[in-house]
Design a protein around this motif. Structure first.
Motif, PDB file in Angstrom:
ATOM      1  N   ARG A 240       0.833  -1.192   0.000  1.00 27.36           N
ATOM      2  CA  ARG A 240       0.000   0.000   0.000  1.00 27.36           C
ATOM      3  C   ARG A 240       0.872   1.247   0.000  1.00 27.36           C
ATOM      4  O   ARG A 240       2.042   1.209   0.394  1.00 27.36           O
ATOM      5  N   ALA A 241       0.320   2.328  -0.496  1.00 31.51           N
ATOM      6  CA  ALA A 241       1.060   3.581  -0.526  1.00 31.51           C
ATOM      7  C   ALA A 241       1.411   4.011   0.888  1.00 31.51           C
ATOM      8  O   ALA A 241       0.685   3.726   1.837  1.00 31.51           O
ATOM      9  N   GLU A 325       0.971   5.027  -4.834  1.00 30.72           N
ATOM     10  CA  GLU A 325      -0.148   4.292  -5.399  1.00 30.72           C
ATOM     11  C   GLU A 325      -0.025   4.222  -6.924  1.00 30.72           C
ATOM     12  O   GLU A 325       0.275   5.209  -7.586  1.00 30.72           O
ATOM     13  N   PRO A 349      -3.988   1.883  -2.511  1.00 30.97           N
ATOM     14  CA  PRO A 349      -4.173   3.126  -1.751  1.00 30.97           C
ATOM     15  C   PRO A 349      -3.640   3.000  -0.339  1.00 30.97           C
ATOM     16  O   PRO A 349      -3.549   1.893   0.215  1.00 30.97           O
TER      17      PRO A 349
END
Length: 353
Positions: A240-241, A325, A349
């Motif tokens: 995930r970011a 992302e 995300p």
């Protein structure tokens, strides 16, 4: 950095010795009242030469919906209770939640420095004083350092021996006077230099606090190219970011063993991180435990093992550039029998949806 004399107080005997110490402080820039923040507490030393094994952080009134960032090598205990006031959180009245966070059973030598991160919402507070977080360091069975003194109105916090670390606040936009403090009085503004692990204010976040193998929901963005290595099939990989200032990242993947013999994931590496560790997280009552799996992760014959948030996962340290992302993170997974396997984890995300 300013230093003061404080007492390293023996828990059992109450005997004490005096030494010169640097204050425990927050690394953050001022957080806006009404915003979310990952408050990064800087612990610069132990107890008169002894290693710190536990850090207890009492959360002030007005700091709500707190979540500790799991820390490798430490257990985390979350103590809940009632707030003095009711607070609005996305249209919902919040009257209780975490009131103290304890990082336990760790080992921070006196000559090393580290940070302990707690994410939460600054629902109320006075920018003139900030929010004080009384903190205690425990070192073994016979020593502690207490940063729990809060200045009285008009008192100079520099006169205190053990001033509580203070999160500086800024007024919310359109509110020059802030929202009024609910339990935080005169404060000692932090003197520590910003740390690599200092975290920036969150802006309307809905619960994400670390980005690595936490217990929050994570969104698989899809797009992972399945990989087969020997009897192993690797699917549903992603990461995930990373939020601004976030010091670590997490990786997740599903491993199916279609063979008749057990295999084992023994290590992982990535050019985008200085170190990748194998970790496990589990809740035991109110204590959240996370530990490094130095012996690897077994993949039993004929079974599926999921590396997922809140359980087994990869943990990326010393990340060179925060994961963005839409990008990918290249990882080499090494198995005992299947050998080295290269995978590309799509970056989803930062927050679960």
């Amino acid at each position: 950095m300013k230093t003061n004399l404080i007492l390293a107080t023996a828990i059992a005997t109450l005997a004490s010795t005096t030494a010169v110490f640097a204050h425990a402080t927050f690394a953050n820039q001022p957080a806006k009242v009404g915003s979310y923040v990952a408050a990064a507490l800087q612990v610069p030393h132990g107890c008169d030469g002894k290693a710190t094994n536990e850090v207890q952080i009492k959360l002030p009134e007005g700091f709500i919906s707190a979540k500790p960032m799991p820390k490798a090598g430490w257990d985390v205990e979350v103590i809940t209770g009632d707030y003095q006031n009711s607070y609005d959180n996305h249209g919902k009245a919040v009257t209780s939640g975490p009131v103290e966070i304890r990082f336990k059973n760790g080992d921070l030598p006196d000559n090393f420095y580290d940070t302990f991160v707690v994410y939460g919402k600054v629902a109320a507070g006075d920018p003139a004083t900030g929010l004080a977080f009384p903190t205690v360091q425990l070192c073994g069975a016979d020593a502690k350092v207490a940063w729990d003194q809060i200045a009285a109105p008009g008192q100079d916090p520099h006169d205190l021996d053990g001033p509580a670390p203070v999160l500086k606040l800024a007024a919310a936009e359109g509110d020059a006077h802030g929202h009024g403090a609910h339990g935080a009085h005169g404060a000692h503004a932090g003197h520590g230099a910003p740390a690599e692990q200092a975290a920036a204010d969150g802006h309307g976040a809905h619960g994400d606090h670390s980005g690595h193998g936490d217990h929050m929901a994570a969104t698989d963005p899809g797009g992972f190219q399945a990989v087969t290595a020997g009897d192993l099939e690797l699917t549903a990989g992603f990461t995930r970011a990373m939020l601004p200032g976030q010091p670590v990242g997490g990786g997740f993947i599903t491993i199916v063993n279609n063979g008749g013999e057990e295999d084992k994931l023994v290590s992982a590496t990535s050019a985008q991180a200085g170190e990748v560790q194998l970790h496990e997280m589990a809740m035991e009552g109110e204590v959240m435990k996370m530990r490094q799996l130095t012996d690897g992760i077994a993949i039993p014959a004929g079974e599926t093992v999921e590396l997922k948030p809140g359980g087994l996962h990869l943990m990326f340290f010393k990340v060179t550039e925060p994961f963005q992302e839409g990008a990918t993170v290249n990882v080499t997974l090494t198995f005992e029998k299947a050998g080295a396997v290269d995978v590309a984890l799509p970056v989803g995300p930062a927050r679960g949806k």
